[in-house]
Design an enzyme around this catalytic site. Structure first.
Site, short mmCIF file in Angstrom:
data_model
loop_
_atom_site.label_atom_id
_atom_site.label_comp_id
_atom_site.label_asym_id
_atom_site.label_seq_id
_atom_site.Cartn_x
_atom_site.Cartn_y
_atom_site.Cartn_z
N ASP A 39 15.30 6.95 3.39
CA ASP A 39 15.18 8.32 3.88
C ASP A 39 16.00 9.23 2.97
OD1 ASP A 39 14.23 9.53 6.82
OD2 ASP A 39 15.77 10.73 5.85
N ASP A 66 13.72 9.90 -2.21
CA ASP A 66 12.89 11.11 -2.15
C ASP A 66 11.48 10.71 -2.59
OD1 ASP A 66 11.58 13.51 -2.45
OD2 ASP A 66 13.06 14.40 -3.81
N ASN A 93 5.85 6.13 5.99
CA ASN A 93 6.02 7.01 7.15
C ASN A 93 6.59 8.37 6.78
OD1 ASN A 93 6.44 7.64 10.09
ND2 ASN A 93 8.59 7.47 9.49
N TYR A 156 -1.64 19.95 5.17
CA TYR A 156 -1.24 18.71 5.85
C TYR A 156 -2.46 17.82 6.11
CZ TYR A 156 1.22 15.65 9.12
OH TYR A 156 1.77 14.55 9.75
N LYS A 160 -3.32 14.00 4.72
CA LYS A 160 -3.58 12.86 5.60
C LYS A 160 -4.97 12.30 5.39
CE LYS A 160 0.50 12.74 7.38
NZ LYS A 160 1.41 11.62 7.00
#
Length: 258
Positions: A39, A66, A93, A156, A160
């Site tokens: 993360d 990153d 994720n 977004y 996806k």
């Protein structure tokens, strides 16, 4: 039971410090896997690992990464490889969302989202692929969203939907090495990620609309998604690949509501 002849499998979870990432990490550790929590927020990842109940010999590692930076992804894989010698499961994720419409999106923000949400998972898998070739097996689990079929904020959704396409393409390319590649499309999940940029009232309106459009009449929970991740990472899913599993109570059947 893990033996010297059967090393413990290693899972690498990106975006590990958020609500969904934490639930996935807890579940995979409960399943007996060694865990790498990656993360941007290294302290939060380490705090998560410190809270886990580990089996004897079970190992964890927190790494700052990153996903929008190729050098950072290369360093992440090198660190995991040096620490564990193998990488079995990759859970893509990590994500960012700069919400905007087609009328007012910022090109720089669009590029940042594409870098983290789409290019990042591809680069991570590219750099882990030599481990899968050597091991003769692996698992990739990509987090998408039900919005890939229903629409929503253009950048977004484009990321996806692209990740769904990447899932299918990688499933073909990696299959000779016994690597499965699947995607999970969660429904609306209350979290800091989904609340970011929204006030409580607007989120409640969106949640109410989502519940109305969901046959099972509730929102998703992190544990719902973690359970499906557990399945796809397991030997039970050895013959499942190139799938998009909607974990959204049936709301993939309904139009997107803002």
């Amino acid at each position: 039971m893990t033996t010297a002849l059967q090393p413990r499998r290693v899972a690498l979870v990106t975006g590990a410090a958020g609500e969904l990432g934490r639930a996935i990490c807890r579940r995979l550790v409960r399943d007996g896997l060694d865990l790498v929590a990656a993360d941007l927020d290294l302290d939060a990842s380490q705090t998560l690992l410190d809270s886990l109940e580990l089996a004897t010999g079970q190992r964890t590692l927190a790494v700052r990464a990153d996903l929008g930076d190729e050098a950072s992804i290369s360093a992440l894989v090198a660190t995991v490889g040096a620490a564990f010698g193998r990488i079995d499961v990759v859970v893509n994720n990590a994500a960012v969302n700069h919400r905007s419409s087609i009328y007012d999106f910022d090109p720089a923000q669009w590029d940042h989202m594409m870098a983290v949400n789409l290019r990042g998972p591809a680069l991570l898998c590219q750099k882990v692929a030599p481990y899968w070739k050597a091991q003769g097996n692996g698992r990739v689990i990509n987090m998408v969203s039900r919005c890939w079929v229903a629409g929503g904020p253009p950048a977004y959704v484009a990321c996806k939907a692209g990740l769904v396409g990447l899932t299918r393409s990688m499933a073909r390319e990696l299959a000779p090495h016994n690597v499965t590649v699947n995607a999970i499309a969660p429904g609306l999940l209350p979290s800091a990620f989904t609340l970011d940029g929204r006030d409580a009232e607007s989120f409640q309106r969106m949640a109410h609309g989502s519940i109305n459009n969901t046959p099972l009449k509730r929102l998703a929970t992190p544990e719902d998604i973690a359970g499906t991740t557990s399945y796809l990472a397991s030997t039970d899913a050895a013959f499942v690949t190139a799938e998009v599993i909607h974990v959204c109570g049936g709301s993939q059947l309904a139009p997107f509501g803002n």
